[in-house]
Design a protein around this motif. Structure first.
Motif, PDB file in Angstrom:
ATOM      1  N   GLY D  24     -20.974 -19.234 -34.525  1.00 18.63           N
ATOM      2  CA  GLY D  24     -21.537 -20.421 -35.176  1.00 18.63           C
ATOM      3  C   GLY D  24     -20.719 -20.873 -36.369  1.00 18.63           C
ATOM      4  N   ARG D  50     -24.707 -25.895 -29.481  1.00 16.58           N
ATOM      5  CA  ARG D  50     -23.693 -25.073 -30.171  1.00 16.58           C
ATOM      6  C   ARG D  50     -22.509 -24.914 -29.235  1.00 16.58           C
ATOM      7  NH1 ARG D  50     -24.993 -19.606 -33.470  1.00 16.58           N
ATOM      8  NH2 ARG D  50     -25.282 -21.155 -35.088  1.00 16.58           N
ATOM      9  N   ASP D 167     -22.261 -26.973 -34.407  1.00 17.66           N
ATOM     10  CA  ASP D 167     -23.667 -26.674 -34.125  1.00 17.66           C
ATOM     11  C   ASP D 167     -24.538 -27.454 -35.108  1.00 17.66           C
ATOM     12  OD1 ASP D 167     -23.619 -25.244 -36.542  1.00 17.66           O
ATOM     13  OD2 ASP D 167     -23.470 -23.294 -35.564  1.00 17.66           O
ATOM     14  N   ASP D 168     -25.796 -27.057 -35.257  1.00 20.36           N
ATOM     15  CA  ASP D 168     -26.705 -27.818 -36.114  1.00 20.36           C
ATOM     16  C   ASP D 168     -26.269 -27.832 -37.582  1.00 20.36           C
ATOM     17  OD1 ASP D 168     -28.267 -28.419 -33.957  1.00 20.36           O
ATOM     18  OD2 ASP D 168     -29.780 -26.904 -34.359  1.00 20.36           O
TER      19      ASP D 168
ATOM     20  N   ARG E 120     -30.710 -23.609 -37.348  1.00 19.79           N
ATOM     21  CA  ARG E 120     -31.338 -23.107 -36.127  1.00 19.79           C
ATOM     22  C   ARG E 120     -32.163 -21.860 -36.413  1.00 19.79           C
ATOM     23  NH1 ARG E 120     -28.031 -22.456 -30.524  1.00 19.79           N
ATOM     24  NH2 ARG E 120     -27.009 -20.705 -31.561  1.00 19.79           N
TER      25      ARG E 120
END
Lengths: 224, 224, 224, 224, 224, 224
Positions: D24, D50, D167-168, E120
């Motif tokens: 990540g 992701r 990713d987020d 997340r």
């Protein structure tokens, strides 16, 4: 607590206020522990002005400048108007007519987290303003607000009677009770800076003047 | 790679640097294929300055100006300081004391994707700065960074020793190895523009000077 | 409707246009019911200019200034160019060469919801610009647009031939058909303001001049 | 250097790429010394994705998506498209048709410092995008750009073949040559964090786990 | 006043805190006279959470999360962490490890006028955050700040022990001393709204329910 | 022209309106020549909604939602409310009570270049909103505005009765008189896209489908 006008506020002596103006925003903010600054979006409408004054605070609805008329009656010589809208606004709350009125009562300038207009006239009048925006957008007189209550203006808490200093670097607020002590520290800082300035102008390095090299090495800075 | 100071960098000859300053940001950026500009939020703290210099680069933590002291020792006459914070910041990293020190070592100005303060003093000293913000907010000296490493400043990649040109139109970076060639193109462009300027001033149209009418018609522009 | 150049537009008489310039943006916008202002991000590239002119409108692709060349041919003495990109853009569509050409045809200035460059030259030429950004970024000539069609520029609807007024307070648009009536109201407003200005300068309060006290009391404002 | 397509680039092995995706963005950026992040305005168009991939880079004019068609031909399985406009732009360069084409060639997603559209379709297709804006504004195909050249995207330098993780939490770039080493550090960091997580969940304090109390006291933190 | 940790603060009873959470941000802010809201840039990292808690406040340097570790020791069940950086910052001060620690001590969420990361994981843990940004950018532990002092966070003044309510509409602060009274007003408002909602759902108009027609006519609204 | 309510407006047939909704914002905006989009800051309060309706327009003062009550009386089944404040504002003009009322009269949603609140309730009610901000800040009912007059909303000109389409890609306006023709073009475009999508999904390249290679070569794109 809403919709009130506080008519009696305590102010800092003008000798202290003027001393803080002379030191300027950057020095004063350092002198009180790097606190009190308004956000950097607050910019002067013309360069070169440097003022300080006791705060007459205004909380006003977006797009409604009615409370400025109310606040002007509360002004004394040496005061500065400072306005925070209750929600974000860029309208031109203030122009040359209000400035004429405020100046007639001894007001030294305006700090407004919103818009201002009649820039050319304000400059000719020598009435400085620090604002979030310049916009001609007119406002109404339909909704009440408050005068001389604590406000949060551009991220800084301001109580009526606090000392507001403003120059090309922005705007700083000093709580009234701290003003004398902050002035003393600011003046000492200025004196101290003058000696440093001479050394730096002569080519001495801050690395040596402030003895930074050992700690830089200890923390791991590598010269390659 | 982190926390290093590169002490030996190659620089472009000052004759080339000064030639690029004379051409100005808009012309130089055109001459190198419309590349090299920093983002438009980089604005001069006062109008009218036009400089170029070899880049001494600084990568610094947000709100920490320690590395500027380190960088000043690396300055040579004709250099420009250029600082990129490692995350977005508007604090006033730089003021009149640091400017005094940098100027004493021949530095021509500062490019900083963050804030600057002591604007009035900097203008009096004739030390120009292009910045993202003006803010009095002071900084600390607690975290290491690097000097003379490649940085991305306001969207542009800058290597130490690159030529940085700055004026009222913004800031442009020319890779050191390209500086001489870019100068030649820029000067040719300037000469060419002068002839066009005279024709345009006399009332000739760009539509005719550049022979645009056939292609406009071909692409379907309709006059009604 | 796309990709057209309208060659014949109606304009307001220059006597009216010049009268509106004299009144200025804030007064004119009040005179037409607080409408017609462009957004506050539209700022002059140098202080002090005050102009009005008939709008020659341009709709252009982002980063493409081809249509400015086309529009310049449509200019008459007393016109103002006003450009809205079809999507948000800060590129420098306009510089000293285009200004030379526009000025040669009697154009009084440019309003552009995008970027402009060659600021120093434009100031020397006395060719004022109100823009969203200053940026040296060059543009291309690859995509068609339109000239003299209705556009929305910085939030305001502008028809070709409308009167555009611009000064340090921003930019205002007056529909051509309303220009004479708006001028009359604006001039009356100016006369009226002069009397108020004298009273305010003498220390009279807006609270009394505008008889605000009864309504403030009725709405519940409390003096404490 | 302008207007070229580099057809042969080196890529990182997909095993490494996939390992970085698993770690990540936050962990990878820490593992390479807190560098490589794109600016925080780059946000996913829907939560939960992701990915990591080898960068196929695109430099494109504002409002012109022609080069995306060119870039798609250069894609291999496991690649990610990453686009930087040559000046700030929010137009919708990319939608479901381009995504269909890219996905057909094994592309894992798009990073674009501009706008994207057809959000609903992209989500259904499971084609993730990180962008500066969502906007339906269409683009043209009139101006050349380049594919697989170094670009600065949202403040980060990206070379073709670098590993892009998204990713987020945002987007991070790892230079291809460092990818293996960064993965090793990231995986070690993950293992180390797991132990800390258990202690923290049990109520142990970071103050104790990291032995912070002595240094806090030494620096002057006062408990009152 | 700088660099202190206040270990004993008064808190509002959790029954009141929970009552305010149930009312939600919009209702509570209305109940205390439309005051107490943080600025609209404060957004939840995932939709649907609604919390309230007693404020444990943090003043921290930009890019430095050391004081969060210090603050966690001060947490009690039912508290909310609320952090204001001393200058604008988007760095990711807080992630899943700190959330694990805070949650272990009964903390209900975080309000931060800066960035957050590990989105997340935070969602999986059901640890809600309202922030200015999501960014993976890591922070350092080099500069002191303060815990449980008054702060201005996103434009709102917050004292330690004040009640902070947060949901999809944003974040609101209620002074501890007012919490009981505000809850009573909020609950009354809710009851009152339910009746109105039924009438509006049945097709009755607000114009009639609130008897607006006479005042609209008096003020000059014209139906044409 | 100020402070009026136009009670009779022409609307597009709902069959056409619903057809445009089915095509979606991106396709419709392309079908009318890439025009009609609102600015990209207009975002849905929850993902997945796709609506179209006839515009009931509102011009309102900043922070004043009185005119929404007036507008609701003018709603017919299939309408959409669209509000532009007279100066920039983020206040929460609209919440669940107004939504209940509007929905009771057949309104399909709200487009507002300002703020909205009660997000959770609106989502439960399935009443979609596209807005500039989410903010709980309440508004007043003190200043008149207008209903069903032409407005500029988020940069787009909207006449009452125009068709407004909104989905995850943003918001688009189609002039009522053009609605039928635009729908025909949009539907043709959709059919055409389906064929292309199949070819792209099969691995064919846009470079070939659109025959781009010759013009790329002619303009000078170099493959290396």
């Amino acid at each position: 607590m809403a919709n009130i006008v506080v008519q009696t506020i305590e102010r800092a002596p003008l000798a202290i206020v003027d001393g803080l103006a002379h030191c300027g925003v950057a020095t004063v903010h350092e002198a009180q522990g790097r606190t009190g600054l308004l956000a950097p979006h607050m910019r002067p409408i013309y360069p070169g002005a440097r003022i300080a004054g006791n705060a007459v605070t205004i909380s006003a609805a977006p797009g409604d400048n009615w409370m400025i008329h109310v606040a002007i009656e509360q002004l004394q010589a040496g005061d500065v108007l400072i306005l925070a809208p209750t929600s974000p606004c860029t309208d031109g709350y203030f122009g040359d007519l209000l400035a004429t009125s405020a100046q007639a009562r001894g007001c030294r300038g305006l700090i407004i987290d919103a818009g201002v207009r009649d820039i050319r006239d304000l400059k000719e009048m020598d009435f400085p303003v620090w604002s979030k925006a310049v916009h001609a957008q007119g406002t109404v007189k339909n909704t009440l607000g408050s005068v001389n209550v604590p406000i949060v203006c551009a991220g800084a808490l301001v109580h009526p009677g606090d000392v507001v200093i403003a120059d090309d670097d922005g705007v700083c607020v000093v709580p009234r009770a701290d003003a004398e002590a902050v002035l003393a520290i600011a003046q000492a800082r200025e004196a101290n800076e003058e000696a440093k300035r001479r050394r730096l102008a002569a080519g001495d390095l801050g690395l040596d003047i402030y003895d930074m090299r050992p700690r830089l090495a200890e923390m791991g800075l590598k010269y390659v």
